[in-house]
Design a protein around this motif. Structure first.
Motif, PDB file in Angstrom:
ATOM      1  N   UNK A   1       0.838  -1.174   0.000  1.00  0.00           N
ATOM      2  CA  UNK A   1       0.000   0.000   0.000  1.00  0.00           C
ATOM      3  C   UNK A   1       0.888   1.243   0.000  1.00  0.00           C
ATOM      4  N   UNK A   2       0.580   2.194  -0.853  1.00  0.00           N
ATOM      5  CA  UNK A   2       1.371   3.421  -0.954  1.00  0.00           C
ATOM      6  C   UNK A   2       1.083   4.323   0.242  1.00  0.00           C
ATOM      7  N   UNK A   3       2.122   4.997   0.714  1.00  0.00           N
ATOM      8  CA  UNK A   3       1.974   5.901   1.842  1.00  0.00           C
ATOM      9  C   UNK A   3       1.306   7.196   1.385  1.00  0.00           C
ATOM     10  N   UNK A   4       0.347   7.662   2.160  1.00  0.00           N
ATOM     11  CA  UNK A   4      -0.365   8.891   1.839  1.00  0.00           C
ATOM     12  C   UNK A   4       0.572  10.084   1.996  1.00  0.00           C
ATOM     13  N   UNK A   5       0.542  10.993   1.028  1.00  0.00           N
ATOM     14  CA  UNK A   5       1.378  12.184   1.092  1.00  0.00           C
ATOM     15  C   UNK A   5       0.852  13.113   2.184  1.00  0.00           C
ATOM     16  N   UNK A   6       1.773  13.790   2.876  1.00  0.00           N
ATOM     17  CA  UNK A   6       1.377  14.697   3.940  1.00  0.00           C
ATOM     18  C   UNK A   6       0.883  16.037   3.416  1.00  0.00           C
ATOM     19  N   UNK A   7       1.148  16.320   2.145  1.00  0.00           N
ATOM     20  CA  UNK A   7       0.676  17.583   1.593  1.00  0.00           C
ATOM     21  C   UNK A   7       0.338  17.464   0.116  1.00  0.00           C
ATOM     22  N   UNK A   8      -0.535  18.372  -0.359  1.00  0.00           N
ATOM     23  CA  UNK A   8      -0.950  18.353  -1.763  1.00  0.00           C
ATOM     24  C   UNK A   8       0.183  18.800  -2.687  1.00  0.00           C
ATOM     25  N   UNK A   9      -0.002  18.644  -4.000  1.00  0.00           N
ATOM     26  CA  UNK A   9       1.031  19.066  -4.952  1.00  0.00           C
ATOM     27  C   UNK A   9       1.357  20.565  -4.833  1.00  0.00           C
ATOM     28  N   UNK A  10       2.606  20.891  -5.100  1.00  0.00           N
ATOM     29  CA  UNK A  10       3.120  22.262  -4.964  1.00  0.00           C
ATOM     30  C   UNK A  10       2.301  23.255  -5.777  1.00  0.00           C
ATOM     31  N   UNK A  11       1.935  22.910  -7.012  1.00  0.00           N
ATOM     32  CA  UNK A  11       1.206  23.863  -7.856  1.00  0.00           C
ATOM     33  C   UNK A  11      -0.171  24.191  -7.280  1.00  0.00           C
ATOM     34  N   UNK A  12      -0.817  23.232  -6.612  1.00  0.00           N
ATOM     35  CA  UNK A  12      -2.107  23.505  -5.982  1.00  0.00           C
ATOM     36  C   UNK A  12      -1.950  24.426  -4.781  1.00  0.00           C
ATOM     37  N   UNK A  13      -0.851  24.274  -4.055  1.00  0.00           N
ATOM     38  CA  UNK A  13      -0.578  25.159  -2.921  1.00  0.00           C
ATOM     39  C   UNK A  13      -0.297  26.576  -3.412  1.00  0.00           C
ATOM     40  N   UNK A  14       0.521  26.692  -4.451  1.00  0.00           N
ATOM     41  CA  UNK A  14       0.874  28.009  -4.980  1.00  0.00           C
ATOM     42  C   UNK A  14      -0.333  28.717  -5.590  1.00  0.00           C
ATOM     43  N   UNK A  15      -1.332  27.972  -6.030  1.00  0.00           N
ATOM     44  CA  UNK A  15      -2.544  28.581  -6.595  1.00  0.00           C
ATOM     45  C   UNK A  15      -3.328  29.352  -5.529  1.00  0.00           C
ATOM     46  N   UNK A  16      -3.099  29.036  -4.253  1.00  0.00           N
ATOM     47  CA  UNK A  16      -3.789  29.722  -3.160  1.00  0.00           C
ATOM     48  C   UNK A  16      -3.083  31.001  -2.722  1.00  0.00           C
ATOM     49  N   UNK A  17      -1.865  31.232  -3.206  1.00  0.00           N
ATOM     50  CA  UNK A  17      -1.096  32.419  -2.837  1.00  0.00           C
ATOM     51  C   UNK A  17      -1.670  33.633  -3.569  1.00  0.00           C
ATOM     52  N   UNK A  18      -1.973  34.675  -2.817  1.00  0.00           N
ATOM     53  CA  UNK A  18      -2.498  35.913  -3.387  1.00  0.00           C
ATOM     54  C   UNK A  18      -1.641  37.078  -2.919  1.00  0.00           C
ATOM     55  N   UNK A  19      -1.073  37.802  -3.866  1.00  0.00           N
ATOM     56  CA  UNK A  19      -0.213  38.956  -3.569  1.00  0.00           C
ATOM     57  C   UNK A  19       0.931  38.585  -2.629  1.00  0.00           C
ATOM     58  N   UNK A  20       1.502  37.418  -2.829  1.00  0.00           N
ATOM     59  CA  UNK A  20       2.632  36.986  -2.009  1.00  0.00           C
ATOM     60  C   UNK A  20       2.260  36.541  -0.611  1.00  0.00           C
ATOM     61  N   UNK A  21       0.965  36.330  -0.370  1.00  0.00           N
ATOM     62  CA  UNK A  21       0.507  35.929   0.955  1.00  0.00           C
ATOM     63  C   UNK A  21      -0.354  34.669   0.862  1.00  0.00           C
ATOM     64  N   UNK A  22      -0.217  33.819   1.858  1.00  0.00           N
ATOM     65  CA  UNK A  22      -0.991  32.590   1.942  1.00  0.00           C
ATOM     66  C   UNK A  22      -1.690  32.567   3.298  1.00  0.00           C
ATOM     67  N   UNK A  23      -3.014  32.445   3.291  1.00  0.00           N
ATOM     68  CA  UNK A  23      -3.781  32.394   4.534  1.00  0.00           C
ATOM     69  C   UNK A  23      -3.993  30.935   4.916  1.00  0.00           C
ATOM     70  N   UNK A  24      -3.680  30.620   6.172  1.00  0.00           N
ATOM     71  CA  UNK A  24      -3.771  29.242   6.646  1.00  0.00           C
ATOM     72  C   UNK A  24      -4.537  29.186   7.966  1.00  0.00           C
ATOM     73  N   UNK A  25      -5.137  28.035   8.227  1.00  0.00           N
ATOM     74  CA  UNK A  25      -5.749  27.763   9.528  1.00  0.00           C
ATOM     75  C   UNK A  25      -4.947  26.636  10.155  1.00  0.00           C
TER      76      UNK A  25
END
Length: 96
Positions: free
Chosen positions: A1-25
């Motif tokens: 069984x393949x191990x689940x990745x701890x985070x999504x692909x880099x391009x999907x993360x970068x798509x959430x960046x707006x004006x050089x800022x990333x909002x996280x909870x």
């Protein structure tokens, strides 16, 4: 069984960046370190980050920056919490 990745692909993360800022909870004291994309019915553009570190003396913030730097392939020193240092909702500066 393949191990689940701890985070999504880099391009999907970068798509959430707006004006050089990333909002996280952030959820401290979690069972494992992980990053999740916003749910379809969740807050728009709010990246969900779970860290095992406790929210004392900046430990959780440091863990968030370390996890994000690994997921984005950026040096940890290039990221910074610019708003929400003591809040669960944080704004992280991401270099363009």
């Amino acid at each position: 069984m393949a191990k689940k990745s701890l985070f999504p692909p880099r391009d999907q993360l970068l798509a959430l960046v707006q004006n050089g800022e990333l909002t996280v909870k952030v959820t401290p004291n979690a069972g494992e370190n992980s990053i999740s994309l916003p749910a379809e019915n969740g807050p728009d553009g709010l990246l969900l980050i779970r860290v095992t570190a406790t929210p004392e003396n900046g430990k959780a913030n440091a863990a968030v920056l370390k996890l994000l730097s690994k997921a984005l392939g950026l040096p940890k020193t290039s990221l910074a919490v610019i708003r929400g240092g003591t809040s669960r909702i944080k704004v992280i500066a991401i270099p363009g």
